[in-house]
Design an enzyme around this catalytic site. Structure first.
Site, mmCIF file in Angstrom:
data_model
loop_
_atom_site.group_PDB
_atom_site.id
_atom_site.type_symbol
_atom_site.label_atom_id
_atom_site.label_comp_id
_atom_site.label_asym_id
_atom_site.label_seq_id
_atom_site.Cartn_x
_atom_site.Cartn_y
_atom_site.Cartn_z
ATOM 1 N N SER A 199 33.739 30.568 50.528
ATOM 2 C CA SER A 199 34.832 31.068 49.690
ATOM 3 C C SER A 199 35.442 32.367 50.199
ATOM 4 C CB SER A 199 34.341 31.258 48.252
ATOM 5 O OG SER A 199 33.430 32.326 48.175
ATOM 6 N N LYS A 214 33.010 38.024 45.642
ATOM 7 C CA LYS A 214 34.464 37.815 45.565
ATOM 8 C C LYS A 214 35.185 39.156 45.660
ATOM 9 C CE LYS A 214 34.269 33.329 44.698
ATOM 10 N NZ LYS A 214 32.893 33.269 45.257
#
Lengths: 201, 201
Positions: free
Chosen positions: B119, B156
């Site tokens: 990701s 993230k």
DNA sequence: CAATATACTGTATATAATTACAGTAAAACT
DNA sequence: AGTTTTACTGTAATTATATACAGTATATTG
């Protein structure tokens, strides 16, 4: 730096081992005892000789005041920009050095190279990253190598290598493969990339 | 292992610094001089206290005979998979530990986290990379953070953070932003990513 | 509220350690 | 062939260091 005699080397190793084992250098008496000298002065004189040759520094008046001079073999250089022409490991290219003992990665790293440009971003090698380069690791097809083409140093993936054709691939879709004829252009594979460090995210 | 007092910690740090700087531990007099004690016995008694608490060992009769007990604080844990529920630094999550390095990367790394998934590839964070995480580094908008959402740990970029809306962005065009209402879902920012290690390329 | 831990000063001493001086002997340079 | 380097023994003095003993004062703990 002059070479040590066999005996002097033995003593230097003893000092290093002592530090590794206990965390501090030996005394003259410690050295004498370990090597079977009957006088601490034998150790003293060896230490003076080793100091004279530049491997240690003796702090006068301090007990166990033997300081190992960082030998270059224990330091891994970090290479910034490589000046055109000269060897990669030339003095002027060394940005800093990192003690080997502090090295968290493969023990087979000869130097770190700071990445310039974005030609390898697709495999996660970004500008300013430090690449751990091994001179001895075998350069297989598919591995990321440090190559020197006509005195310019570059990091690319090795795709093909034959007598009259070498293909180096940038891992970035905006760039094209570099196809070299080693008989026309000067090419040297300096090493393989075995690790990566990013000092800030 | 009992906790050290502020003063004792100060002395332990002085010992470590002395070893780092010179290669051997300080004497009682060295400690006293550095900290302004008028008696070497003050240092002696601190050392005894620190030994009693298990942080050092004093070798009797040996000058500078202070041996540091390998404290876990000098080792940085590498966290593999984080078991759901428990704290990140729980024993069962520790894959291995690596010695703290002073020069290599930020000294502010509390642990390394092994990256799972793709990701974050667009900013060069790949699966199996080790991310250096700082618990204390300020979590600013735009920085890469380790977040825990309903007992699941994820890495993230922090895009927005207000009382009832937190936005975490995967750095991969195939994924969508994660939008969380902290009043509905459990959210904790565990730390900021300050460095990266890739053990093989 | 007494016992213990923390945080020191101050003095003293045994011993740990450096280091100078005086030699001997063989090997390696110059 | 003579000087320097290497590699020690042996002794001894000076200094560096650990460490015991006697205090003072405050904070913490049971």
């Amino acid at each position: 730096m002059k070479n040590l005699t066999k005996r002097q080397e033995e003593i230097l190793n003893l000092i290093k081992t002592h530090i590794l084992d206990l965390g501090f250098p030996p005394t003259r008496a410690d050295i004498a005892k370990t090597l079977g000298f009957k006088s601490p002065n034998a150790a003293e004189q060896h230490l003076r000789a080793i100091e004279k040759k530049g491997f240690i520094k003796i702090l006068s008046g301090a007990s166990r005041g033997i300081v190992l001079n960082d030998s270059e073999s224990d330091q891994i250089p970090v290479i910034g920009l490589v000046a055109a022409g000269g060897p990669i490991l030339a003095e002027e290219n060394i940005e800093k050095t990192i003690p080997k003992s502090n090295n968290l990665l493969s023990s087979d790293i000869d130097y770190y190279l700071r990445v310039k440009g974005d030609s390898m971003v697709d495999i996660g090698i970004f500008e300013e990253d430090l690449i751990g380069v091994s001179k001895s690791a075998s350069t297989k097809i598919g591995s990321v190598v440090v190559a020197r083409i006509n005195n310019e140093v570059t990091v690319k993936t090795l795709i093909e290598m034959s007598q009259n054709k070498v293909v180096l691939r940038p891992e970035n879709q905006n760039y094209n493969d570099i196809i070299i004829n080693p008989k026309v252009d000067e090419l040297a594979i300096e090493g393989s990339c075995v690790a990566l460090l990013r000092e800030s995210i």
